[in-house]
Write a protein that holds these residues in place. Sequence first.
Motif, PDB file in Angstrom:
ATOM      1  N   ALA A 100       0.876  -1.293   0.014  1.00  0.00           N
ATOM      2  CA  ALA A 100       0.032   0.152   0.029  1.00  0.00           C
ATOM      3  C   ALA A 100       0.782   1.302   0.071  1.00  0.00           C
ATOM      4  O   ALA A 100       0.489   2.335  -0.591  1.00  0.00           O
ATOM      5  CB  ALA A 100      -1.019   0.034   1.207  1.00  0.00           C
ATOM      6  N   ARG A 101       1.970   1.163   0.811  1.00  0.00           N
ATOM      7  CA  ARG A 101       2.923   2.561   0.799  1.00  0.00           C
ATOM      8  C   ARG A 101       3.312   2.639  -0.618  1.00  0.00           C
ATOM      9  O   ARG A 101       3.725   3.906  -1.011  1.00  0.00           O
ATOM     10  CB  ARG A 101       4.172   2.050   1.870  1.00  0.00           C
ATOM     11  CG  ARG A 101       5.142   3.073   1.771  1.00  0.00           C
ATOM     12  CD  ARG A 101       4.512   4.519   2.334  1.00  0.00           C
ATOM     13  NE  ARG A 101       4.479   4.176   4.020  1.00  0.00           N
ATOM     14  CZ  ARG A 101       3.993   5.045   4.549  1.00  0.00           C
ATOM     15  NH1 ARG A 101       3.455   6.507   4.283  1.00  0.00           N
ATOM     16  NH2 ARG A 101       3.529   4.623   5.859  1.00  0.00           N
ATOM     17  N   TRP A 102       3.656   1.605  -1.554  1.00  0.00           N
ATOM     18  CA  TRP A 102       4.065   1.952  -2.720  1.00  0.00           C
ATOM     19  C   TRP A 102       3.319   2.802  -3.825  1.00  0.00           C
ATOM     20  O   TRP A 102       3.737   3.224  -4.828  1.00  0.00           O
ATOM     21  CB  TRP A 102       4.610   0.528  -3.596  1.00  0.00           C
ATOM     22  CG  TRP A 102       5.602  -0.141  -3.067  1.00  0.00           C
ATOM     23  CD1 TRP A 102       5.597  -1.053  -2.040  1.00  0.00           C
ATOM     24  CD2 TRP A 102       6.996   0.064  -3.327  1.00  0.00           C
ATOM     25  NE1 TRP A 102       7.007  -1.389  -1.684  1.00  0.00           N
ATOM     26  CE2 TRP A 102       7.634  -0.636  -2.550  1.00  0.00           C
ATOM     27  CE3 TRP A 102       7.514   0.655  -4.336  1.00  0.00           C
ATOM     28  CZ2 TRP A 102       9.136  -0.704  -2.609  1.00  0.00           C
ATOM     29  CZ3 TRP A 102       8.932   0.869  -4.282  1.00  0.00           C
ATOM     30  CH2 TRP A 102       9.745   0.152  -3.495  1.00  0.00           C
ATOM     31  N   LEU A 103       2.022   2.638  -3.529  1.00  0.00           N
ATOM     32  CA  LEU A 103       1.097   3.555  -4.279  1.00  0.00           C
ATOM     33  C   LEU A 103       1.564   5.120  -4.559  1.00  0.00           C
ATOM     34  O   LEU A 103       1.718   5.392  -5.680  1.00  0.00           O
ATOM     35  CB  LEU A 103      -0.643   3.560  -3.742  1.00  0.00           C
ATOM     36  CG  LEU A 103      -1.533   4.107  -4.487  1.00  0.00           C
ATOM     37  CD1 LEU A 103      -1.666   3.324  -5.945  1.00  0.00           C
ATOM     38  CD2 LEU A 103      -2.741   4.165  -3.881  1.00  0.00           C
ATOM     39  N   GLU A 104       2.064   5.765  -3.493  1.00  0.00           N
ATOM     40  CA  GLU A 104       2.594   6.903  -3.602  1.00  0.00           C
ATOM     41  C   GLU A 104       3.721   7.138  -4.290  1.00  0.00           C
ATOM     42  O   GLU A 104       4.087   8.017  -4.634  1.00  0.00           O
ATOM     43  CB  GLU A 104       2.435   7.645  -2.238  1.00  0.00           C
ATOM     44  CG  GLU A 104       3.631   7.049  -1.470  1.00  0.00           C
ATOM     45  CD  GLU A 104       3.532   7.264   0.175  1.00  0.00           C
ATOM     46  OE1 GLU A 104       4.590   7.985   0.627  1.00  0.00           O
ATOM     47  OE2 GLU A 104       2.452   7.135   0.708  1.00  0.00           O
ATOM     48  N   CYS A 105       4.522   6.045  -4.704  1.00  0.00           N
ATOM     49  CA  CYS A 105       5.898   5.859  -5.154  1.00  0.00           C
ATOM     50  C   CYS A 105       5.667   5.416  -6.606  1.00  0.00           C
ATOM     51  O   CYS A 105       6.699   5.585  -7.365  1.00  0.00           O
ATOM     52  CB  CYS A 105       6.785   4.920  -4.439  1.00  0.00           C
ATOM     53  SG  CYS A 105       7.219   5.511  -2.645  1.00  0.00           S
ATOM     54  N   LEU A 106       4.566   5.200  -6.886  1.00  0.00           N
ATOM     55  CA  LEU A 106       4.336   4.565  -8.385  1.00  0.00           C
ATOM     56  C   LEU A 106       4.754   5.385  -9.497  1.00  0.00           C
ATOM     57  O   LEU A 106       5.675   5.138 -10.416  1.00  0.00           O
ATOM     58  CB  LEU A 106       2.710   3.916  -8.703  1.00  0.00           C
ATOM     59  CG  LEU A 106       2.548   2.568  -8.584  1.00  0.00           C
ATOM     60  CD1 LEU A 106       1.015   2.448  -8.598  1.00  0.00           C
ATOM     61  CD2 LEU A 106       3.489   1.857  -8.947  1.00  0.00           C
TER      62      LEU A 106
END
Length: 409
Positions: A93-99
């Motif tokens: 879920a944290r990777w969503l902002e890093c996509l």
Amino acid sequence: MAIDRELRRCYAPCTVLGVERFLLEPEALWLLAALSCHRSGYVRAAALGHLAELDGDAWALPFAFIRLNDWVPAVRARAVALVEQHLIPERTARWLECLPLVLRLESWTRADHSAIRQRILGTLSEELLWQALESPDRQLRRALYPALLERGSRQEVLSRALADSDLVVRLWACRQEPHSDQLLEQMLASTSAAVRTRGLLQWGRSHPVPEWARFDPGPGVRQAARSLEPSLDYRGLYRQAIAEGRHLEVSLAALVSCGRRQDAELGRALLDHPRPRVRRRALELIAAQDLDNSLELLLDRGAYRALIRAAGRLDPADLFARLTPQNAAPLLALLRQGSKWTGLGYLLQAAPRFPDEVERELQVWLKHYNLRQIPPSREELAFCRAALGPGRPDLESLLEGWSRSLRPL
């Protein structure tokens, strides 16, 4: 990326030992994240190392991701280790902002990021990628659709892309041939003429051209229909539609490109039509097909917009002679859009009478000067220099440069 640039610009002296002093501060994570953008590679590497120890919930993951493309190999290695530390399903879920950063890895060239990019995308669930499509970031969505196409349902991905608000995404989906009939029907129903055109060109390979496409408001769609039906008399089709009072606006616009001189009579018959758009298309048809015999009519009706396409066929001297305070602005615009250099000469001649209007047109002429690579003849250059008044050093230097280039060796 902008934060990284700003932090590197705001240089503060620091050493590796100095980094350790911040570990006891309440805002240690913030300070370490900022130091990961420090000018010193030693400081950046030390900050990333401590982030790996303290940042248990991957809060500083975007800062580590930026450092994947660092110019110092040791910093890149620390960044890779920190990224891989959080590359577990529980943290996706944290990777969503890093996509956005994940999908930009392809354009980063200081190292080969293909392996880690594939690992990240492989770890992220398809559900998360679909969730990211709700982002208002167009650049992110443009990168996500190809990634989803590699692992998702082709029909579902392309259907979603064809419904995207970004035209670039919709055109990308059009290029992913072959398409099912369902997708082609979606393309044909698009609000974008460009999408409808591409859909029609593919639809017409195995299906009849639909009737509506011949009368589509988009010129590109109509042109595609004509290319798919070369034996059909499209000119006769539009003439018949006008005679029957159907599709008047579209039929008149179509005859502008495929009509003949005698079709101008159809336009003259509709000059008093109650609908303004039909009257405007009728004037455009007359200007395109019978300009020589209809110039007075068009000017009397103030059809200056209809004359724009035919500006190159108008006599600049005749336009100059017709200038009055009432029509100066549109006629000067036609002079500018017609013959590049002769039109400039007449603009300069008109400057004493209409200084404000001419100044506006000269600014546009200079702004778009390079769009038409047409050198002046000696006669045109002499005409412009004779008409040039004082106080125009920009035009004077331009004409002087052309004058030197035309001098015999």
